[in-house]
Design an enzyme around this catalytic site. Structure first.
Site, PDB file in Angstrom:
ATOM      1  N   CYS A 135     -16.871  -8.033 -27.265  1.00 53.92           N
ATOM      2  CA  CYS A 135     -16.887  -7.395 -28.586  1.00 53.92           C
ATOM      3  C   CYS A 135     -16.991  -5.896 -28.378  1.00 53.92           C
ATOM      4  CB  CYS A 135     -18.112  -7.841 -29.385  1.00 53.92           C
ATOM      5  SG  CYS A 135     -18.304  -9.617 -29.478  1.00 53.92           S
ATOM      6  N   GLY A 221      -4.603 -20.172 -23.674  1.00 51.49           N
ATOM      7  CA  GLY A 221      -3.737 -21.317 -23.420  1.00 51.49           C
ATOM      8  C   GLY A 221      -3.266 -21.356 -21.973  1.00 51.49           C
TER       9      GLY A 221
HETATM   10  C1  FMN Z   1      -8.366 -18.880 -32.303  1.00 45.10           C
HETATM   11  C2  FMN Z   1      -9.363 -18.523 -31.237  1.00 45.10           C
HETATM   12  C3  FMN Z   1     -10.623 -18.051 -31.594  1.00 45.10           C
HETATM   13  C4  FMN Z   1     -11.568 -17.728 -30.602  1.00 45.10           C
HETATM   14  N1  FMN Z   1     -12.802 -17.285 -30.979  1.00 45.10           N
HETATM   15  C5  FMN Z   1     -13.733 -17.047 -30.026  1.00 45.10           C
HETATM   16  C6  FMN Z   1     -15.060 -16.687 -30.398  1.00 45.10           C
HETATM   17  O1  FMN Z   1     -15.437 -16.623 -31.568  1.00 45.10           O
HETATM   18  N2  FMN Z   1     -15.944 -16.429 -29.393  1.00 45.10           N
HETATM   19  C7  FMN Z   1     -15.609 -16.520 -28.058  1.00 45.10           C
HETATM   20  O2  FMN Z   1     -16.466 -16.285 -27.193  1.00 45.10           O
HETATM   21  N3  FMN Z   1     -14.361 -16.867 -27.687  1.00 45.10           N
HETATM   22  C8  FMN Z   1     -13.429 -17.141 -28.639  1.00 45.10           C
HETATM   23  N4  FMN Z   1     -12.171 -17.532 -28.261  1.00 45.10           N
HETATM   24  C9  FMN Z   1     -11.840 -17.633 -26.812  1.00 45.10           C
HETATM   25  C10 FMN Z   1     -11.969 -19.070 -26.291  1.00 45.10           C
HETATM   26  O3  FMN Z   1     -13.285 -19.556 -26.425  1.00 45.10           O
HETATM   27  C11 FMN Z   1     -11.550 -19.148 -24.816  1.00 45.10           C
HETATM   28  O4  FMN Z   1     -12.395 -18.329 -24.046  1.00 45.10           O
HETATM   29  C12 FMN Z   1     -10.108 -18.683 -24.600  1.00 45.10           C
HETATM   30  O5  FMN Z   1      -9.298 -19.064 -25.677  1.00 45.10           O
HETATM   31  C13 FMN Z   1      -9.527 -19.262 -23.301  1.00 45.10           C
HETATM   32  O6  FMN Z   1      -9.562 -20.676 -23.322  1.00 45.10           O
HETATM   33  P1  FMN Z   1      -8.305 -21.591 -23.797  1.00 45.10           P
HETATM   34  O7  FMN Z   1      -7.111 -21.091 -23.061  1.00 45.10           O
HETATM   35  O8  FMN Z   1      -8.694 -22.994 -23.435  1.00 45.10           O
HETATM   36  O9  FMN Z   1      -8.173 -21.396 -25.267  1.00 45.10           O
HETATM   37  C14 FMN Z   1     -11.215 -17.869 -29.232  1.00 45.10           C
HETATM   38  C15 FMN Z   1      -9.947 -18.350 -28.886  1.00 45.10           C
HETATM   39  C16 FMN Z   1      -9.025 -18.684 -29.853  1.00 45.10           C
HETATM   40  C17 FMN Z   1      -7.683 -19.228 -29.426  1.00 45.10           C
END
Ligand code: FMN
Length: 306
Positions: A135, A221
């Site tokens: 953040c 992703g």
């Molecule tokens: C739509 C969306 C919202 C997310 N909101 C947060 C959040 O509020 N806090 C956080 O720490 N990470 C947030 N993330 C990051 C995910 O927790 C994760 O670290 C990141 O997407 C990588 O994992 P993935 O490829 O499995 O999605 C968000 C990701 C997406 C796609």
């Protein structure tokens, strides 16, 4: 829990999880959103979207956009605020038997302190607090908290008031992730979650303007998976005693095993849940099947075979 004869129980520091697969923050709501798809008590934990000490409106739409092998988002941390979550969403979530990890965020060290303090009296079912350090710091030291080891340590030190284990969620958008991991561990983080999204920007071919209302966003992703596995590996090599939760692009059991081989104790599934809300359970079961086929009976032994 046992699947295919494999004991899936793991520990992340002092936190015991029934299975090594959790939801990722921001991709599974704040409460029981996924309860109609699977039994929330059969995954490692439900990790909430990051919540602040205050209600927050988030970014203008559009907030999400597909990309090759992934998506980009700039949701902007919309949320109801911790007090509202504690009163209205947490009780129903705990009723499901889920282990809950509450993710918190802030714009200043004091914001994080207030969010953590508000969790001091939360029920024990809130097993850990994940401190989302990706953040912007609005207090003049001019950085994303997670890109600055000292700032990150200040935030983690300020969140001790939650009175439970803290996992610091790191950013992959820095070449100093190992330094940041070491600093947050010194400041009291029991584990690190590696990693958040990669900074990205997509243009819309119709409007020739950024596809997201915010302009840039965070890429997630399958496309980010090797980046996150490398980050886990690097942190683990430098800090072998520090528990790690791997996150980034997990969509299959093998993706999860890669994180375990790199040094993670458990993984989180985010973007894959948008296409398949049962992705967490599928990844858990695929992981168990692969491990069983290899003749391993406990997921905690995965790393010992290499
Ligand atoms: C739509 C969306 C919202 C997310 N909101 C947060 C959040 O509020 N806090 C956080 O720490 N990470 C947030 N993330 C990051 C995910 O927790 C994760 O670290 C990141 O997407 C990588 O994992 P993935 O490829 O499995 O999605 C968000 C990701 C997406 C796609």
């Amino acid at each position: 829990m046992i699947v295919d004869g494999v004991d899936l129980a793991v520990r992340v520091g002092s936190v015991e999880l029934a299975a090594p697969v959790m939801t990722a923050s921001g991709t599974a709501g704040y409460g029981t959103e996924f309860a109609s798809f699977f039994d929330l008590s059969t995954i490692g934990a439900v990790v909430t979207k990051s919540i602040a000490a205050f209600e927050w409106a988030g970014n203008p739409a559009p907030r999400v956009h597909p990309t090759p092998q992934g998506m980009i988002n700039a949701v902007g941390l919309q949320g109801p605020g911790i007090e509202s979550w504690l009163a209205h969403q947490l009780p129903k979530l705990l009723d499901t038997g889920a282990t809950v990890v509450c993710s918190i965020w802030g714009r200043s060290v004091d914001d994080y302190r207030r969010a953590a303090d508000a969790l001091a009296d939360a029920p024990g079912g809130v097993a850990a607090v994940e401190v989302n350090l990706s953040c912007p710091n609005l207090e003049g030291r001019g950085s994303i908290f997670a890109h600055d080891a000292e700032l990150s340590a200040d935030v983690v030190a300020a969140t001790a008031g939650c009175g439970r284990p803290r996992w610091a969620k790191l950013s992959p958008n820095t070449d100093r992730i190992v330094d940041v991991a070491a600093a947050v561990a010194d400041a009291g983080a029991e584990a690190v979650t590696v990693a958040n999204t990669l900074l990205g920007l997509v243009f819309d071919p119709e409007t020739w303007r950024p596809a997201l209302g915010n302009g840039g966003g965070g890429l997630s992703g399958r496309a980010v998976h090797p980046v996150a596995v490398r980050a886990v590996h690097d942190v683990h090599q430098a800090l072998p005693e520090l528990p790690i939760v791997g996150v980034g692009g997990v969509a299959s059991g093998w993706d999860a095993i890669e994180f375990l081989l790199a040094g993670a104790s458990a993984v989180q599934v985010g973007t894959a849940s948008f296409a398949d809300p049962r992705a967490c359970v599928r990844v858990r079961d695929e992981l168990a099947a692969i491990v069983a086929e290899r003749g391993i009976h406990r997921v905690i032994d995965v790393r010992a075979v290499v």
